[in-house]
Design a protein around this motif. Structure first.
Motif, short mmCIF file in Angstrom:
data_model
loop_
_atom_site.label_atom_id
_atom_site.label_comp_id
_atom_site.label_asym_id
_atom_site.label_seq_id
_atom_site.Cartn_x
_atom_site.Cartn_y
_atom_site.Cartn_z
N THR A 203 0.85 -1.19 0.00
CA THR A 203 0.00 0.00 0.00
C THR A 203 0.88 1.24 0.00
O THR A 203 1.78 1.37 0.83
N ILE A 204 0.62 2.14 -0.94
CA ILE A 204 1.37 3.39 -1.01
C ILE A 204 0.79 4.38 0.00
O ILE A 204 -0.43 4.58 0.07
N ASN A 205 1.65 4.96 0.80
CA ASN A 205 1.25 6.02 1.75
C ASN A 205 1.62 7.36 1.12
O ASN A 205 2.77 7.79 1.18
N PRO A 206 0.67 8.04 0.49
CA PRO A 206 1.01 9.23 -0.29
C PRO A 206 1.29 10.46 0.55
O PRO A 206 0.83 10.57 1.70
N LYS A 207 2.04 11.38 -0.03
CA LYS A 207 2.09 12.73 0.51
C LYS A 207 0.78 13.42 0.15
O LYS A 207 0.24 13.23 -0.94
N SER A 247 -8.24 18.00 0.65
CA SER A 247 -7.13 17.06 0.80
C SER A 247 -6.85 16.45 -0.56
O SER A 247 -7.75 15.88 -1.19
N THR A 248 -5.59 16.56 -1.04
CA THR A 248 -5.21 16.09 -2.37
C THR A 248 -3.95 15.25 -2.29
O THR A 248 -2.87 15.78 -2.01
N PRO A 249 -4.02 13.93 -2.54
CA PRO A 249 -2.80 13.12 -2.61
C PRO A 249 -1.89 13.61 -3.74
O PRO A 249 -2.36 13.93 -4.84
N LEU A 250 -0.60 13.67 -3.47
CA LEU A 250 0.38 14.13 -4.47
C LEU A 250 1.04 13.00 -5.21
O LEU A 250 1.73 13.22 -6.21
#
Length: 276
Positions: A203-207, A247-250
């Motif tokens: 699982t990717i933990n995004p900025k 909230s916007t994942p980068l």
């Protein structure tokens, strides 16, 4: 990039015990910045937020997750311009796959430093941020990794406007911009299969870019503990407001997809107490 937006009103109740005095950094000139529910006040201050209720938007992915947060925060001025604060959140999660589970999220430690203030124009610029300490919360509720979130805060009152637009003088704007950065960019989850084998899921933990804006119409007036405007100053009155958060994942699979909330409300301010 694909960009979507989802807006859901948050229902909340905030009971705030604060030292709203001349020594409190919540004042910028004659403008008092009350503690808000969905965004963060742009001034360091002494206060305690007792637990209050936040119903978050449901997730759009299957299975749909219902989340209720019950946070509480304590903030303390170290100097007139610097504060440290601590936030602990009790979280209730419900989805069709795992049922209902609850527990405390990771402990959050934060700080704010009032870098620049212009009392005449009721303007303040503050820097700071938070650190959610990984592993301090309940398994299945809190992340095993930490998240660092550097943040900038801006506040502006419009009491300096000319008489021709005097009706705009009560207007107050505060805004925040932050990037949440996990210390572990990828998490691995082990799942036992009926055959006895084990699979690993990545699982990717995004900025995540986090933006907040509060538009307030301050009907607060200044009062004093002594007669003839002497003694300690404190605020009293009503503040209608509307708050926006996004909230916007980068990075990661949802990069560029924005979710957000619109939060109308009202705050009542007195010498020792705020209710929102």
């Amino acid at each position: 990039m694909a960009r979507t937006a989802r807006y859901t009103a948050i229902t909340g109740f905030l009971l705030l015990l604060a030292t709203c005095s001349e020594g409190s950094a919540a004042y910028v000139g004659d403008r008092f910045f009350p503690s808000t529910l969905a965004t963060t006040v742009p001034t360091p201050a002494d206060f305690y937020n007792p637990p209050y209720f936040v119903r978050l938007p449901d997730t759009a992915t299957a299975p749909t997750t219902h989340e209720i947060d019950i946070p509480t925060t304590y903030s303390r001025l170290v100097t007139r311009d610097l504060s440290v604060f601590f936030t602990e959140t009790f979280r209730i999660l419900e989805d069709s796959n795992r049922g209902t589970r609850s527990g405390f999220d990771n402990l959050v430690i934060g700080t704010q430093y009032q870098l620049y203030t212009n009392p005449e124009h009721q303007f303040v610029f503050t820097v700071g941020g938070t650190a959610a300490i990984g592993g301090t919360g309940a398994p299945g509720i809190a992340s095993s990794f930490s998240t660092l979130t550097p943040t900038v805060y801006i506040g502006k009152g419009f009491g300096d406007l000319p008489d021709s637009v005097a009706w705009l003088r009560p207007l107050t704007i505060s805004a925040t911009a932050a990037v949440a950065m996990p210390t572990d960019p990828v998490s691995l989850t082990a799942t036992a299969l009926p055959s006895g084998a084990t699979t690993l899921t990545e699982t990717i933990n995004p900025k995540i870019l986090q933006l907040g804006l509060a538009l307030e119409y301050s009907l607060v007036t200044n009062h004093y503990t002594g007669a003839n405007r002497t003694g300690t100053r404190y605020p009293e009155g009503w503040v209608p407001l509307v708050e926006f958060t996004t909230s916007t994942p980068l990075n990661g699979p949802d990069a560029g997809k924005t979710t957000g909330t619109v939060n109308p409300g009202v705050i009542w301010v007195s010498r020792y107490l705020q209710v929102g």
